[in-house]
Design an enzyme around this catalytic site. Structure first.
Site, PDB file in Angstrom:
ATOM      1  N   THR A  80       0.839  -1.194   0.000  1.00  0.00           N
ATOM      2  CA  THR A  80       0.000   0.000   0.000  1.00  0.00           C
ATOM      3  C   THR A  80       0.873   1.242   0.000  1.00  0.00           C
ATOM      4  OG1 THR A  80      -1.913   0.979   1.083  1.00  0.00           O
ATOM      5  CG2 THR A  80      -0.131   0.312   2.509  1.00  0.00           C
ATOM      6  N   GLY A 124       0.517   5.885  -6.925  1.00  0.00           N
ATOM      7  CA  GLY A 124      -0.404   4.962  -7.575  1.00  0.00           C
ATOM      8  C   GLY A 124      -0.121   4.775  -9.056  1.00  0.00           C
ATOM      9  N   CYS A 134       3.498   2.473  -8.493  1.00  0.00           N
ATOM     10  CA  CYS A 134       3.510   1.247  -7.686  1.00  0.00           C
ATOM     11  C   CYS A 134       2.295   0.379  -8.002  1.00  0.00           C
ATOM     12  CB  CYS A 134       3.523   1.614  -6.199  1.00  0.00           C
ATOM     13  SG  CYS A 134       3.429   0.191  -5.106  1.00  0.00           S
ATOM     14  N   THR A 189      -0.505  -0.067  -5.249  1.00  0.00           N
ATOM     15  CA  THR A 189      -1.173   1.150  -4.784  1.00  0.00           C
ATOM     16  C   THR A 189      -2.191   1.563  -5.838  1.00  0.00           C
ATOM     17  OG1 THR A 189       0.823   1.866  -3.607  1.00  0.00           O
ATOM     18  CG2 THR A 189      -0.791   3.563  -4.122  1.00  0.00           C
TER      19      THR A 189
END
EC number: 3.4.25.2
Length: 176
Positions: free
Chosen positions: A2, A157, A160, A163
């Site tokens: 996350t 985001g 990754c 994410t």
């Protein structure tokens, strides 16, 4: 994993996180709420790591806050001590980012409590991307804490794979 990011600027502190939960390389859920308010809404916290582990840690941390009348640093140190010495807790795999009106801290599974430089926290798999983005914005723009956290999470985001772009935020006024 996350991405959780916390930014403190201009009388505000914000913690934001994405909503993706994965099992291995499979997305299991896209709208997990990884950021929440604790201790009568006076503390905000976010987690990176195993969801069940993080909920256990949130519960334990809130108990420590109650025991220490909301004193964030004392509660964090006491949780870290327990985390380090308790056999069951040592198996929990999560990181916590916590903040109140005065202090921002990272609590690790190794039993460390870290006060970050520049009141900037970024943890989880997208943490390095979010931290780089947020630091650049802190140093080169006049954006507010919430805007910086939003943009840093969006950039993380984009890079990754663990994410997503489903973000949640909690904010508090800051005296620091």
């Amino acid at each position: 994993m996350t991405t959780i990011v916390s930014v403190r600027r201009n009388g505000q502190v914000v913690i934001g996180g994405d909503g993706q939960a994965t099992m291995g390389n499979t997305v299991m859920k896209g709208n997990v709420r990884k950021v929440r308010r604790l201790y009568n809404d006076k503390v905000i916290a976010g987690f990176a790591g195993g969801t069940a582990d993080a909920f256990t840690l949130f519960e334990l941390f809130e108990r420590k806050l109650e025991m220490h009348q909301g004193h964030l640093t004392k509660a964090a140190v006491e949780l870290a001590k327990d985390w380090r010495t308790d056999r069951m807790l040592r198996k929990l795999e999560a990181l916590l980012a916590v903040a109140d009106e005065n202090t921002s801290l990272i609590i690790t599974g190794n039993g460390d409590v870290i006060q970050p430089e520049n009141d900037l926290i970024a943890i989880g798999s997208g943490g390095p991307f979010a931290q780089s983005a947020a630091r650049a914005m802190l140093e080169n723009t006049d954006l507010g804490a919430r805007q910086i956290a939003e943009k840093a999470l969006t950039i993380a985001g984009d890079i990754c794979i663990y994410t997503n772009h489903n973000h949640n935020f909690e904010e508090l006024p800051s005296k620091a």
